[in-house]
Write a protein that holds these residues in place. Structure first.
Motif, PDB file in Angstrom:
ATOM      1  N   LYS A 133       0.911  -1.306   0.056  1.00  0.00           N
ATOM      2  CA  LYS A 133      -0.065   0.075   0.059  1.00  0.00           C
ATOM      3  C   LYS A 133       0.875   1.372  -0.145  1.00  0.00           C
ATOM      4  O   LYS A 133       1.725   1.298   0.761  1.00  0.00           O
ATOM      5  N   VAL A 134       0.716   2.176  -1.075  1.00  0.00           N
ATOM      6  CA  VAL A 134       1.341   3.364  -1.023  1.00  0.00           C
ATOM      7  C   VAL A 134       0.312   4.406  -0.383  1.00  0.00           C
ATOM      8  O   VAL A 134      -0.481   4.713  -0.873  1.00  0.00           O
ATOM      9  N   PHE A 135       0.728   5.100   0.807  1.00  0.00           N
ATOM     10  CA  PHE A 135      -0.113   5.951   1.758  1.00  0.00           C
ATOM     11  C   PHE A 135      -0.184   7.184   1.018  1.00  0.00           C
ATOM     12  O   PHE A 135       0.810   7.982   0.471  1.00  0.00           O
ATOM     13  N   SER A 136      -1.529   7.861   0.739  1.00  0.00           N
ATOM     14  CA  SER A 136      -1.500   9.114   0.343  1.00  0.00           C
ATOM     15  C   SER A 136      -2.977   9.678   0.998  1.00  0.00           C
ATOM     16  O   SER A 136      -4.013   9.254   0.973  1.00  0.00           O
ATOM     17  N   PHE A 146      -2.471   4.718  16.975  1.00  0.00           N
ATOM     18  CA  PHE A 146      -3.962   4.514  17.463  1.00  0.00           C
ATOM     19  C   PHE A 146      -4.394   3.140  17.219  1.00  0.00           C
ATOM     20  O   PHE A 146      -5.152   2.570  18.300  1.00  0.00           O
ATOM     21  N   GLU A 147      -4.073   2.709  16.204  1.00  0.00           N
ATOM     22  CA  GLU A 147      -4.618   1.411  15.891  1.00  0.00           C
ATOM     23  C   GLU A 147      -4.239   0.237  16.740  1.00  0.00           C
ATOM     24  O   GLU A 147      -4.929  -0.944  17.107  1.00  0.00           O
ATOM     25  N   PHE A 148      -2.873   0.543  17.097  1.00  0.00           N
ATOM     26  CA  PHE A 148      -2.296  -0.476  17.812  1.00  0.00           C
ATOM     27  C   PHE A 148      -2.879  -0.542  19.251  1.00  0.00           C
ATOM     28  O   PHE A 148      -3.355  -1.626  19.998  1.00  0.00           O
ATOM     29  N   GLY A 149      -3.498   0.644  19.775  1.00  0.00           N
ATOM     30  CA  GLY A 149      -4.304   0.698  20.894  1.00  0.00           C
ATOM     31  C   GLY A 149      -5.585   0.047  20.857  1.00  0.00           C
ATOM     32  O   GLY A 149      -6.210  -0.446  21.888  1.00  0.00           O
ATOM     33  N   GLU A 150      -6.206   0.224  19.599  1.00  0.00           N
ATOM     34  CA  GLU A 150      -7.532  -0.486  19.200  1.00  0.00           C
ATOM     35  C   GLU A 150      -7.452  -2.168  19.434  1.00  0.00           C
ATOM     36  O   GLU A 150      -8.335  -2.647  19.671  1.00  0.00           O
ATOM     37  N   ILE A 151      -6.342  -2.627  18.999  1.00  0.00           N
ATOM     38  CA  ILE A 151      -6.340  -4.069  18.877  1.00  0.00           C
ATOM     39  C   ILE A 151      -5.363  -4.517  20.053  1.00  0.00           C
ATOM     40  O   ILE A 151      -5.203  -5.787  20.252  1.00  0.00           O
ATOM     41  N   CYS A 167      -1.635  -8.728   9.837  1.00  0.00           N
ATOM     42  CA  CYS A 167      -1.062  -7.874   8.850  1.00  0.00           C
ATOM     43  C   CYS A 167      -2.137  -7.322   7.898  1.00  0.00           C
ATOM     44  O   CYS A 167      -2.048  -6.033   7.575  1.00  0.00           O
ATOM     45  N   PHE A 168      -3.019  -8.052   7.525  1.00  0.00           N
ATOM     46  CA  PHE A 168      -4.129  -7.565   6.578  1.00  0.00           C
ATOM     47  C   PHE A 168      -5.060  -6.596   7.269  1.00  0.00           C
ATOM     48  O   PHE A 168      -5.526  -5.523   6.698  1.00  0.00           O
ATOM     49  N   HIS A 169      -5.196  -6.883   8.482  1.00  0.00           N
ATOM     50  CA  HIS A 169      -5.995  -6.050   9.365  1.00  0.00           C
ATOM     51  C   HIS A 169      -5.262  -4.506   9.344  1.00  0.00           C
ATOM     52  O   HIS A 169      -5.958  -3.592   9.191  1.00  0.00           O
ATOM     53  N   ASN A 173      -6.928  -1.022   7.653  1.00  0.00           N
ATOM     54  CA  ASN A 173      -7.623  -0.249   8.609  1.00  0.00           C
ATOM     55  C   ASN A 173      -6.949   1.119   8.738  1.00  0.00           C
ATOM     56  O   ASN A 173      -7.222   1.716   9.673  1.00  0.00           O
ATOM     57  N   VAL A 174      -5.633   1.075   8.485  1.00  0.00           N
ATOM     58  CA  VAL A 174      -4.622   2.318   8.860  1.00  0.00           C
ATOM     59  C   VAL A 174      -4.405   2.954   7.497  1.00  0.00           C
ATOM     60  O   VAL A 174      -3.496   2.240   6.570  1.00  0.00           O
ATOM     61  N   GLY A 175      -4.484   4.302   7.349  1.00  0.00           N
ATOM     62  CA  GLY A 175      -4.168   5.251   6.416  1.00  0.00           C
ATOM     63  C   GLY A 175      -4.788   4.897   5.103  1.00  0.00           C
ATOM     64  O   GLY A 175      -5.349   3.822   4.598  1.00  0.00           O
TER      65      GLY A 175
END
Length: 183
Positions: A133-136, A146-151, A167-169, A173-175
């Motif tokens: 995934k290339v983030f934009s 934040f996502e690590f806090g969620e999981i 990994c797929f989550h 779900n992030v970015g």
């Protein structure tokens, strides 16, 4: 870190629970946030390895297992001093500053032992690449934290929350950005 066990301190430890949490990773992401660093892309790889089943013998049965790995890439310009002849040794005379793009990778592994991380300077071989995934816009470390806090209360389970699920989550779900499938 991130592992809690119940049972006696010696002998077999029944009921081991491994949570999806790593405090040193959280501190590292907080440090990156303070420095206003970002991640530009993410990669999921599938590593395969063989396990031997049974006692050592000539007819030992081989079992192939796999582990998914998640890598986040950062890229930044770094100033280096280069001599007039192109070498970058500190002893060179007549050095002039030069900008060089440097990539670094945050490697994340989730398994029975918990969530581990390491910084590396190279990606894994492209033959192992599953998705990227290339983030934009570029991903801020605070969004990842934040996502690590969620999981963080997810426990390792080989069927419902293993390295593939993790990994797929995280990738999905992030970015925001463009995802590419390879296998």
């Amino acid at each position: 870190m991130g592992a809690a066990t119940s049972g006696a301190c010696c002998g077999k430890r029944a009921g081991a629970i491994t949570f999806c949490r790593n405090d040193t990773l959280a501190a590292y992401l907080e440090e990156l946030s303070k420095e206003e660093k970002v991640f530009h892309s993410a990669y999921i790889y599938r590593e395969e390895y063989s396990l031997s089943a049974g006692p050592p013998s000539r007819s030992r049965e081989q079992s192939t297992r796999h582990q998914y790995v998640l890598m986040y890439q950062r890229s930044e310009l770094e100033v280096t001093c280069v001599s007039k002849d192109g070498s970058s040794s500190p002893e060179s005379i007549g050095r002039r500053p030069s900008m060089q793009r440097v990539r670094s990778f945050l490697r994340l592994d989730w398994g029975r032992e918990g969530l581990t991380w390491i910084l590396v300077d190279k990606r894994l071989p492209d033959a192992l690449l599953v998705r990227s995934k290339v983030f934009s816009p570029p991903l801020k470390p605070s969004a990842l934290a934040f996502e690590f806090g969620e999981i963080q209360l997810h426990c390792f389970d080989p069927d419902t929350w293993n390295s593939s699920h993790f990994c797929f989550h995280m990738l999905e779900n992030v970015g925001d950005g463009q995802e590419l499938d390879y296998k």
